[in-house]
Design a protein around this motif. Structure first.
Motif, short mmCIF file in Angstrom:
data_model
loop_
_atom_site.label_atom_id
_atom_site.label_comp_id
_atom_site.label_asym_id
_atom_site.label_seq_id
_atom_site.Cartn_x
_atom_site.Cartn_y
_atom_site.Cartn_z
N GLY A 1 -25.50 56.75 -6.63
CA GLY A 1 -24.59 55.95 -5.83
C GLY A 1 -25.28 55.14 -4.76
N SER A 2 -24.47 54.55 -3.92
CA SER A 2 -24.95 53.57 -2.94
C SER A 2 -25.29 54.14 -1.57
N HIS A 3 -25.12 55.42 -1.37
CA HIS A 3 -25.49 55.97 -0.06
C HIS A 3 -26.97 56.34 -0.09
N ALA A 4 -27.75 55.28 -0.24
CA ALA A 4 -29.21 55.36 -0.30
C ALA A 4 -29.74 54.00 0.17
N GLU A 5 -31.02 53.91 0.39
CA GLU A 5 -31.58 52.64 0.83
C GLU A 5 -31.63 51.62 -0.30
N TYR A 6 -31.87 52.09 -1.53
CA TYR A 6 -31.97 51.20 -2.68
C TYR A 6 -31.13 51.77 -3.83
N VAL A 7 -30.57 50.87 -4.63
CA VAL A 7 -29.73 51.26 -5.75
C VAL A 7 -30.20 50.49 -6.98
N ARG A 8 -30.34 51.21 -8.09
CA ARG A 8 -30.62 50.54 -9.36
C ARG A 8 -29.31 50.05 -9.92
N GLY A 9 -29.19 48.75 -10.06
CA GLY A 9 -27.98 48.15 -10.61
C GLY A 9 -28.10 48.06 -12.10
N ALA A 10 -27.56 49.07 -12.76
CA ALA A 10 -27.65 49.12 -14.21
C ALA A 10 -26.68 48.12 -14.83
N GLN A 11 -27.16 46.94 -15.17
CA GLN A 11 -26.36 45.93 -15.85
C GLN A 11 -25.09 45.57 -15.10
N MET A 12 -25.20 45.35 -13.78
CA MET A 12 -24.03 45.02 -12.96
C MET A 12 -23.54 43.60 -13.24
N HIS A 13 -22.25 43.48 -13.30
CA HIS A 13 -21.62 42.17 -13.42
C HIS A 13 -20.46 42.14 -12.44
N GLY A 14 -20.40 41.11 -11.61
CA GLY A 14 -19.34 41.02 -10.61
C GLY A 14 -17.98 40.89 -11.26
N GLN A 15 -17.01 41.51 -10.67
CA GLN A 15 -15.66 41.42 -11.22
C GLN A 15 -15.05 40.07 -10.89
N ARG A 16 -14.02 39.75 -11.57
CA ARG A 16 -13.39 38.43 -11.55
C ARG A 16 -13.00 37.96 -10.16
N TYR A 17 -12.51 38.82 -9.27
CA TYR A 17 -11.93 38.38 -8.00
C TYR A 17 -12.93 38.33 -6.83
N VAL A 18 -14.11 38.89 -7.01
CA VAL A 18 -15.06 38.97 -5.90
C VAL A 18 -15.43 37.58 -5.36
N PRO A 19 -15.79 36.61 -6.19
CA PRO A 19 -16.14 35.29 -5.63
C PRO A 19 -14.99 34.67 -4.83
#
Length: 196
Positions: free
Chosen positions: A129-147
């Motif tokens: 998870g993200s409660h760390a200094e660095y996160v490996r983004g395994a094939q992340m794709h932004g969801q439709r509404y974020v932009p």
């Protein structure tokens, strides 16, 4: 169960050509994390890193990453999608066929596999998870509404300051979760930042 601590873990590394490494800028406490901490979600293991709602900066990319580059600031959604399967092609990211490394657990529990979820038990892929200094983004794709949401935030059309009532350092995450769980000191949600 009901034990949360801050420990040193190895920094993530790129494993796949579509991976990215994100340096955490801020993550938040979430009510569903309380289910993990309280033992209500199966397949948690000692040493798992929780947290699945965060923003960060891309610091490394795999050779097949096309949408992001080093230095990009990103908003990361909890579900991890491959961007190629039928579900992702139809904006059904939470059902991605390719990002949950333990699909049999979800099938047994829920009747269908889910996509991988950052920091949300081995039933959902066992991704750190993200409660760390660095996160490996395994094939992340932004969801439709974020932009669209980011555009509205930038334009001043959305206000979020009332949602994040406390900011703490990563080392204080256990305290933040306790405040969040018990709603002490008026805590609505805590923001966790490395070095805050």
């Amino acid at each position: 169960m009901n034990k949360l601590s801050v420990e040193r873990v190895p920094e993530p590394e790129l494993r796949n050509e579509q991976d990215i490494i994100v340096r955490l800028i801020a993550g938040t406490t979430c009510g569903s994390d309380l289910h993990l901490i309280g033992g209500h979600i199966p397949a948690m293991r000692a040493g798992d890193v929780i947290g699945h709602e965060f923003v960060g900066e891309v610091v490394e990319t795999g050779p097949q990453v096309r949408r992001h580059k080093v230095g990009d600031r990103v908003v990361v959604c909890s579900f991890v999608g491959c961007g190629r399967c039928w579900y992702c092609a139809h904006d059904l990211w939470s059902l991605c066929d390719n990002t949950n490394t333990n699909p049999g657990i979800g099938q047994g529990l829920f009747g269908h596999e889910s996509a991988g979820i950052f920091g949300y038990s081995h039933a959902m892929g066992g991704l750190r998870g993200s409660h760390a200094e660095y996160v490996r983004g395994a094939q992340m794709h932004g969801q439709r509404y974020v932009p669209m949401l980011l555009d509205r935030l930038t334009a001043g059309e959305l206000r979020t300051s009332h949602l994040a009532t406390h900011t703490v350092s990563l080392d204080e995450a256990p305290k933040a979760y306790d405040m969040f769980k018990h709603k002490t000191d008026g805590c609505v949600r805590a923001v966790i930042r490395p070095g805050a």
